[in-house]
Design a protein around this motif. Structure first.
Motif, PDB file in Angstrom:
ATOM      1  N   GLN A 130      16.562 -11.192 -19.668  1.00 60.19           N
ATOM      2  CA  GLN A 130      17.517 -11.422 -20.749  1.00 60.19           C
ATOM      3  C   GLN A 130      18.842 -10.718 -20.509  1.00 60.19           C
ATOM      4  OE1 GLN A 130      15.977 -10.420 -24.622  1.00 60.19           O
ATOM      5  NE2 GLN A 130      17.904 -10.792 -25.685  1.00 60.19           N
ATOM      6  N   TYR A 131      18.788  -9.457 -20.024  1.00 61.14           N
ATOM      7  CA  TYR A 131      19.996  -8.651 -19.931  1.00 61.14           C
ATOM      8  C   TYR A 131      20.572  -8.556 -18.520  1.00 61.14           C
ATOM      9  CZ  TYR A 131      18.560  -7.108 -24.594  1.00 61.14           C
ATOM     10  OH  TYR A 131      18.189  -7.068 -25.913  1.00 61.14           O
ATOM     11  N   LEU A 132      19.731  -8.774 -17.493  1.00 62.94           N
ATOM     12  CA  LEU A 132      20.211  -8.659 -16.123  1.00 62.94           C
ATOM     13  C   LEU A 132      20.234  -9.997 -15.394  1.00 62.94           C
ATOM     14  CD1 LEU A 132      18.301  -5.402 -15.136  1.00 62.94           C
ATOM     15  CD2 LEU A 132      20.728  -5.599 -15.674  1.00 62.94           C
ATOM     16  N   GLY A 133      19.419 -10.953 -15.867  1.00 58.26           N
ATOM     17  CA  GLY A 133      19.371 -12.269 -15.233  1.00 58.26           C
ATOM     18  C   GLY A 133      18.527 -12.321 -13.984  1.00 58.26           C
ATOM     19  N   ILE A 134      17.832 -11.217 -13.667  1.00 62.10           N
ATOM     20  CA  ILE A 134      16.950 -11.162 -12.500  1.00 62.10           C
ATOM     21  C   ILE A 134      15.688 -10.388 -12.870  1.00 62.10           C
ATOM     22  CG2 ILE A 134      18.759 -11.347 -10.746  1.00 62.10           C
ATOM     23  CD1 ILE A 134      18.720  -8.329 -10.463  1.00 62.10           C
ATOM     24  N   GLY A 135      14.663 -10.465 -12.022  1.00 60.93           N
ATOM     25  CA  GLY A 135      13.435  -9.718 -12.258  1.00 60.93           C
ATOM     26  C   GLY A 135      13.604  -8.253 -11.900  1.00 60.93           C
TER      27      GLY A 135
END
Length: 282
Positions: free
Chosen positions: A212-217
């Motif tokens: 949600q906040y970083l766009g990556i795992g």
């Protein structure tokens, strides 16, 4: 502030609570500051108490004590404030993080309005405050059954607010906390279980908030930080490439070199040669 609040949704929820119970309800953030309430203004007696420094301090201390107790016990508590009125506090907890508190109050469990007037008049006198024409004005009388039922409704309101993301963790707080944790433990073996435990949240919440906040795992974000730190160490220190590989959490030197070249297009030694003024390898 750690949290984000949907004020419109929360205010609608508070109005519904007041409609059902006739009890004032307020939302406090994790630093014990009141940020929303319904009705907006306290009753006459409580407003008078908060207009004078010494009684305002007592009110704040009573509130803060209840917040700390509810946080420690992780449950709703019902109690008498320093002036003898009934209050109830419940923490808003999301994956072991305190986002804030809901509190209702300014009601009494005494048997009659006259008994309440006498108690509040006595309190005003003991605090050397001016008397009120009717100190009981705006303070509902509730029996224990009604108070407990209202407490259960407020407890349900906290669950509703969290499930519907009316109250959520602030993205900047999460990303800052995650970054600081990972950088502090970068040289250690890290997996999702270790990271989520270190942050005090569940693995599912960790995955969700990373996306949600970083766009990556989280694994990809950890790799990015390790590569960033490796580049800094290659540019700014004389550590060997092997030592840097260990420092940023790679136990396999060859795997580190492959990852670094994939990220930058060149090997760690070539990267250092490009960035060291004297052009010497460590």
């Amino acid at each position: 502030m750690k949290t984000e609040f949907n004020r419109d949704q929360l205010l609608a929820l508070m109005k519904d609570f007041h409609l059902l119970t006739s009890i004032r309800i307020a939302l406090f953030n994790d630093e014990y500051h009141e940020i929303l309430s319904y009705p907006e203004h306290p009753c006459t007696f409580c407003r008078t108490m908060k207009q004078h420094a010494h009684t305002r301090k007592l009110c704040a201390e009573s509130d803060q004590h209840s917040f700390r107790q509810s946080e420690t016990e992780k449950r709703l508590i019902v109690y008498h404030c320093h002036a003898g009125l009934i209050e109830a506090t419940i923490p808003l907890i999301d994956n072991n993080l305190i986002l804030g508190y809901l509190m209702f109050g300014q009601l009494s469990d005494l048997s009659s309005a006259q008994e309440l007037r006498e108690m509040l008049s006595s309190a005003l006198q003991s605090y050397s405050l001016p008397p009120l024409t009717d100190p009981a004005d705006g303070i509902p009388l509730k029996n224990r059954e009604h108070i407990n039922a209202s407490a259960k409704i407020m407890e349900a309101c906290t669950l509703y607010a969290l499930v519907n993301q009316t109250i959520t963790l602030n993205s900047k707080h999460f990303t800052h906390k995650l970054r600081q944790y990972l950088l502090t433990h970068l040289g250690e073996p890290l997996d999702s279980h270790t990271i989520s435990s270190g942050l005090g949240i569940s693995r599912s919440k960790l995955y969700q908030q990373c996306q949600q906040y970083l766009g990556i795992g989280v694994a990809e974000y950890l790799r990015v930080l390790r590569m960033e730190q490796a580049q800094k160490l290659l540019k700014n220190t004389a550590l060997s490439v092997t030592a840097i590989s260990d420092n940023v959490g790679f136990t396999d030197y060859n795997y580190f070199c492959r990852c670094f070249k994939k990220e930058t297009g060149i090997s760690p030694k070539q990267y250092r040669l490009l960035h060291l003024p004297d052009g010497k390898e460590a």
